[in-house]
Design an enzyme around this catalytic site. Structure first.
Site, mmCIF file in Angstrom:
data_model
loop_
_atom_site.group_PDB
_atom_site.id
_atom_site.type_symbol
_atom_site.label_atom_id
_atom_site.label_comp_id
_atom_site.label_asym_id
_atom_site.label_seq_id
_atom_site.Cartn_x
_atom_site.Cartn_y
_atom_site.Cartn_z
ATOM 1 N N TRP A 34 -29.646 90.562 -83.988
ATOM 2 C CA TRP A 34 -30.014 89.988 -82.688
ATOM 3 C C TRP A 34 -31.538 89.975 -82.591
ATOM 4 C CZ3 TRP A 34 -30.907 93.007 -77.733
ATOM 5 C CH2 TRP A 34 -31.013 92.149 -76.623
ATOM 6 N N ASP A 47 -24.998 99.554 -81.395
ATOM 7 C CA ASP A 47 -25.177 98.597 -80.318
ATOM 8 C C ASP A 47 -23.808 97.990 -80.052
ATOM 9 O OD1 ASP A 47 -25.756 96.602 -78.567
ATOM 10 O OD2 ASP A 47 -27.286 95.621 -79.796
ATOM 11 N N LYS A 107 -20.974 91.031 -71.288
ATOM 12 C CA LYS A 107 -19.982 90.064 -71.792
ATOM 13 C C LYS A 107 -18.559 90.480 -71.441
ATOM 14 C CE LYS A 107 -23.704 89.312 -74.258
ATOM 15 N NZ LYS A 107 -24.501 88.233 -74.708
HETATM 16 N N1 KET Z 1 -27.066 93.599 -78.214
HETATM 17 C C1 KET Z 1 -26.625 92.472 -78.791
HETATM 18 C C2 KET Z 1 -26.131 92.518 -80.197
HETATM 19 C C3 KET Z 1 -26.636 91.282 -78.056
HETATM 20 O O1 KET Z 1 -26.178 90.196 -78.651
HETATM 21 C C4 KET Z 1 -27.125 91.263 -76.739
HETATM 22 C C5 KET Z 1 -27.183 90.009 -75.992
HETATM 23 C C6 KET Z 1 -27.542 92.480 -76.190
HETATM 24 C C7 KET Z 1 -27.506 93.622 -76.950
HETATM 25 C C8 KET Z 1 -28.079 92.622 -74.811
HETATM 26 O O2 KET Z 1 -27.312 92.166 -73.802
HETATM 27 P P1 KET Z 1 -27.534 92.661 -72.293
HETATM 28 O O3 KET Z 1 -27.441 91.433 -71.502
HETATM 29 O O4 KET Z 1 -28.905 93.300 -72.202
HETATM 30 O O5 KET Z 1 -26.470 93.637 -72.044
HETATM 31 N N2 KET Z 1 -27.122 88.883 -76.544
HETATM 32 C C9 KET Z 1 -27.076 87.549 -75.929
HETATM 33 C C10 KET Z 1 -27.973 87.349 -74.766
HETATM 34 C C11 KET Z 1 -29.426 87.647 -75.014
HETATM 35 O O6 KET Z 1 -29.985 87.265 -76.049
HETATM 36 O O7 KET Z 1 -30.018 88.281 -74.122
HETATM 37 C C12 KET Z 1 -27.270 86.492 -77.020
HETATM 38 O O8 KET Z 1 -27.501 86.839 -78.179
HETATM 39 O O9 KET Z 1 -27.152 85.305 -76.701
#
Ligand code: KET
Length: 458
Positions: free
Chosen positions: A187, A268, A304
């Site tokens: 990510w 994660d 999610k």
């Molecule tokens: N870890 C991973 C692997 C991840 O894909 C995301 C979010 C997060 C943590 C953080 O999510 P949060 O909203 O802080 O709980 N991924 C998606 C959104 C982004 O990039 O913020 C994405 O990859 O589209």
């Protein structure tokens, strides 16, 4: 002495600037002939609030690029095309292409609104106690010995990102190794979060573009040659962006290697329930590492799996060897959090606690979660079938094999640019598409675009 009043020369070329400079010259000559009392009390001097001050103290600041993931939505929003499609950010959409608020979340929110006893006081620094307890149970399992032995400290954080950041800040301050290994690719925000927290980021081989699968040998070699004690970031399930996860047997080998080299696992977990549709199955990797009695960190997100994206609800858990250590670790986590954002928001965590504590709401949640996961899996099949029907060159079976929200298509950045320009399809430049943003209605449009990109752009 009065400083001279002029605009910087580089800015004096326009008619307006020339007029302003003439005015400034006039003002300085007339004030120099005025009384000395005026000189000291009422003189006009250039101040930051002066209407004549054109040059900003921030004028050296350069325009930053948009975020590689969230910037895709910015570009999408600017496109007036009626056929535009946002497959960039990992956000679930319904078959109608609309964002989804889970029914169970609406019910929990209704309960909260109806409860007149609820107040909006500050939460403690580490957040809502019940939320923390239930979050630990969700990821480690209800019967986890680590929880029963009070060896886990869990703190509510600002979703997955905030949990990663708090964990990284704690490690940078209190752990003897500052190097964290992240999978290649990972990510896009991981390296930024960890670097800014003070860790030094290195990568381990993970994805093999040739097989579109796991480079297991490369992974074992790289972790095997990491310095003892190094931190290793592991995606608990539904690896982002590749959609490729180790099998349980491979996880077991990774665990043995990491424990033998005293590498510290930092999980994660942003997609629990999204990979298989089962919350327990998707936590297996984490539970294997906790079952051996060793230590680890886990960052959880409810963005999610409960659709609480903008509520920013998540948790950081640190599993320690003893309850005594866990207590001390928690006291230090408070020192990390307090100057960062003081304490976390109450609303999202209250929704999660309401759902996790109630047997009926919990089971409703698992059904809705499974429905989301199943819809994504059905999109995988539909897209793969559509490409096969078009005779699109290449083997597209990886679309079905990959897991979670994303497909790592293998399309290159030129092909992605082409698809955005010609078909108004928005995705990250590494060729990742969010399957959750797709619907039966939009599959043909995407398949047409991929077919055109593969046959017309190399
Ligand atoms: N870890 C991973 C692997 C991840 O894909 C995301 C979010 C997060 C943590 C953080 O999510 P949060 O909203 O802080 O709980 N991924 C998606 C959104 C982004 O990039 O913020 C994405 O990859 O589209």
């Amino acid at each position: 002495m009065r400083p001279e009043l002029t605009l910087p020369t580089g800015h004096a070329s326009s008619p307006t600037d020339r007029r302003l400079n003439a005015l400034l010259r006039h003002l300085s000559s007339s004030s120099s002939s005025s009384s000395s009392a005026m000189d000291t009390n009422n003189s006009i001097s250039p101040s930051p609030t002066s209407a004549f001050q054109h040059d900003s103290v921030f004028s050296h600041v350069v325009q930053a690029p948009e975020d590689p993931i969230l910037g895709v939505t910015v570009a999408y929003n600017k496109d007036p095309s009626p056929v535009k499609l946002n497959l960039g950010v990992g956000a679930y959409r319904t078959e109608e292409g609309k964002p989804l608020v889970l029914n169970v979340v609406r019910k929990a929110e209704q309960q909260l609104v109806n409860d007149r006893a609820r107040v909006k006081e500050y939460l403690p620094i580490i957040g809502l106690a019940e939320f923390n307890k239930l979050s630990a149970k969700l990821i480690f399992g209800a019967d986890s010995p680590a929880i029963q032995e009070n060896r886990v400290t869990t703190v509510q954080c600002l979703s997955g990102t905030g949990s990663l950041r708090v964990g990284a800040e704690f490690l940078a301050k209190h752990y003897h190794q500052r190097t964290i290994y992240v999978p290649l690719p990972t990510w896009g925000n991981h390296p930024k979060v960890f670097t800014l927290a003070g860790l030094s980021v290195k990568t381990y081989r993970y994805y093999d573009p040739a097989t579109r699968g796991l480079n297991f040998q490369g992974l074992l070699e790289d972790l095997g040659s990491a310095p003892a004690g190094a931190i290793v970031l592991l995606h608990a399930c539904a690896h982002n962006p590749t959609g490729v996860d180790p099998t349980l047997q491979q996880w077991e080998q990774i665990r043995q290697l990491m424990r033998s080299k005293k590498l510290l696992p930092f999980f994660d977990s942003a997609y629990q329930g999204f990979a298989s549709g089962s919350l327990d199955a998707d936590a297996q990797s984490v539970r294997m590492f906790v079952a051996d009695g060793g230590e680890c960190l886990a960052a959880q997100s409810y963005a999610k799996n409960m659709g609480l994206y903008g509520e920013r609800v998540g948790a950081l858990s640190i599993v320690c060897k003893t309850a005594d250590v866990a207590g001390k670790v928690e006291s230090q986590l408070k020192l990390v959090i307090r100057p960062m954002y003081s304490n976390p928001p109450i609303h999202g965590a209250s929704i999660v606690a309401a759902i996790l504590r109630d047997r009926n709401l919990y089971s409703e949640w698992t059904i809705e979660l499974k429905a989301m996961a199943d819809r994504i899996i059905s999109m995988r099949h539909q897209l793969c079938d559509a490409l096969r029907a078009r005779g699109t060159p290449g083997d597209w079976s990886h679309i079905i094999k990959q897991i979670g929200m994303f497909t790592f298509t293998g399309l290159n950045s030129k092909q992605v640019t082409f698809m955005t320009k010609e078909y108004h399809i928005y995705m990250t430049s590494d060729g990742r598409i969010s399957m959750a943003g797709l619907s039966s209605k939009t599959v043909p449009h995407l398949a047409d675009a991929i077919h055109a990109a593969v046959t017309r752009v190399v």
